[in-house]
Design an enzyme around this catalytic site. Sequence first.
Site, PDB file in Angstrom:
ATOM      1  N   ILE A 190       0.851  -1.187   0.000  1.00 12.75           N
ATOM      2  CA  ILE A 190       0.000   0.000   0.000  1.00 12.75           C
ATOM      3  C   ILE A 190       0.886   1.237   0.000  1.00 12.75           C
ATOM      4  O   ILE A 190       1.845   1.318   0.775  1.00 12.75           O
ATOM      5  CB  ILE A 190      -0.910   0.040   1.245  1.00 12.75           C
ATOM      6  CG1 ILE A 190      -1.642  -1.285   1.425  1.00 12.75           C
ATOM      7  CG2 ILE A 190      -1.903   1.191   1.148  1.00 12.75           C
ATOM      8  CD1 ILE A 190      -2.356  -1.406   2.762  1.00 12.75           C
ATOM      9  N   SER A 232       0.762   7.090   5.730  1.00 11.55           N
ATOM     10  CA  SER A 232       1.064   7.876   6.934  1.00 11.55           C
ATOM     11  C   SER A 232      -0.194   8.357   7.639  1.00 11.55           C
ATOM     12  O   SER A 232      -0.174   8.627   8.841  1.00 11.55           O
ATOM     13  CB  SER A 232       1.953   9.072   6.583  1.00 11.55           C
ATOM     14  OG  SER A 232       1.286   9.950   5.693  1.00 11.55           O
ATOM     15  N   GLY A 263      -4.978   5.554   3.494  1.00  7.18           N
ATOM     16  CA  GLY A 263      -3.886   4.583   3.437  1.00  7.18           C
ATOM     17  C   GLY A 263      -3.623   3.926   4.769  1.00  7.18           C
ATOM     18  O   GLY A 263      -3.433   2.703   4.851  1.00  7.18           O
ATOM     19  N   SER A 319     -11.151   9.136  -7.178  1.00  6.45           N
ATOM     20  CA  SER A 319     -11.946  10.163  -6.516  1.00  6.45           C
ATOM     21  C   SER A 319     -13.175  10.423  -7.360  1.00  6.45           C
ATOM     22  O   SER A 319     -13.190  10.151  -8.568  1.00  6.45           O
ATOM     23  CB  SER A 319     -11.136  11.461  -6.392  1.00  6.45           C
ATOM     24  OG  SER A 319     -11.956  12.539  -5.989  1.00  6.45           O
ATOM     25  N   TYR A 351      -6.123  18.863 -10.026  1.00  9.53           N
ATOM     26  CA  TYR A 351      -6.394  17.595  -9.331  1.00  9.53           C
ATOM     27  C   TYR A 351      -7.342  16.715 -10.144  1.00  9.53           C
ATOM     28  O   TYR A 351      -7.086  15.518 -10.332  1.00  9.53           O
ATOM     29  CB  TYR A 351      -6.977  17.894  -7.954  1.00  9.53           C
ATOM     30  CG  TYR A 351      -7.295  16.666  -7.127  1.00  9.53           C
ATOM     31  CD1 TYR A 351      -6.279  15.933  -6.532  1.00  9.53           C
ATOM     32  CD2 TYR A 351      -8.610  16.252  -6.924  1.00  9.53           C
ATOM     33  CE1 TYR A 351      -6.565  14.807  -5.760  1.00  9.53           C
ATOM     34  CE2 TYR A 351      -8.904  15.135  -6.150  1.00  9.53           C
ATOM     35  CZ  TYR A 351      -7.877  14.423  -5.582  1.00  9.53           C
ATOM     36  OH  TYR A 351      -8.165  13.308  -4.825  1.00  9.53           O
TER      37      TYR A 351
END
Length: 280
Positions: A7, A11, A15, A138, A151
Site C-alpha cells: 500500500i 502515513s 492509506g 476520486s 487535481y
Amino acid sequence: MSRVALITGTSSGIGLATAAVLAKADFRVVATLRDLAKAGALRERAARDGVALDVRALDVESSDSVANCVAGVLRDYGALDLLVNNAGAGFVGALEQTSEAELRRTFEVNFFGVWRMTQAVLPAMREARRGRIVTITSVGGLFGQPFNDAYCAAKFAVEGMMEALAPVAQRFGVQVSVIEPGPVNTEFVASVVRNSPAATATTRDAYSDLVAAYRANTAGVFASLGQTGDDIARFVLEAANAEKPHFRYATSEFVRGLAAQKYVDPTGDSLIAIFGARLG
C-alpha cells in the site's frame, strides 16, 4: 498462506486505515510512506488493532525508489498479490492561479506515481497469472469540480489509464479496480489547503467571492456526507476479496447518485466487457 499487499501513502487517512483493515483480514501488509519519521500514527493504529505491519520507505515520485521497494517485497515475500495505489496530493486553485510547476507536481504524485507503481508490479503478477491492483481515485476523476482543475485532470487521467489496462490485465489473471470516494474526513483536506497557491492580488479579487462560496458549500457537504478512512478501506477489502471484483466502486450513495447521471452502468463492468471482447 496469507496474501501479500503493498500500500502506498499510509502515513494517514485512507492509506493508514487500509493498512490496518487488510492486516486484520490476514493480509501480510507492506505499508509504505515517503518519510518514515511520519509513521507514528500508523504504528499506533497497528498496536491498537493488534496487527503487524511491515513499514517501509517509498517515494512514488522516484522511479528508483519504486523499483527498489517492489524488488525488495518480491525478494522478501516471494510474491505480491495486491497493490493499493493510495498515495496522492490534493490541490485547489483556479486554472490561472496554477503554475506549470504546481500542475506538474500534482500530476507527478497523482498520476505518474500510480503509473510507476502499476508498471513495477505488473511483470510479477502477469508471470504468476494472478494479482489485484486497486487504485484510490476520486469523484474528482468522474466530474470536474470548481477550483480543482489540476487535481481533477490528474484523477481523470488515472481513471482512463486503469480503464484501458483492466481488460488486458484480466487476460493474465490480474484484476484491476478503482475506488471512488466522495468527501472523506481525513488529514488530506487540511493538506490540500496548505498546498493551495497564494493568489496574486489580481486573481484574488477576481475569484474571492466564488472561492468563499465554494469552500462554504464544500464544508457543508463534508460535514453532512463525509466518510472516514475506514469506510473507504472496507471497499478496498471488498475489491481485494471478491471472486469477480467490479472495476469501479463508488463508496457512497452520494457518489453513486452522481455517477448514475454520467454512466448507465455505474460499476463500469460493461465497458470492461466490451473492450475485453475486442481482444478476441
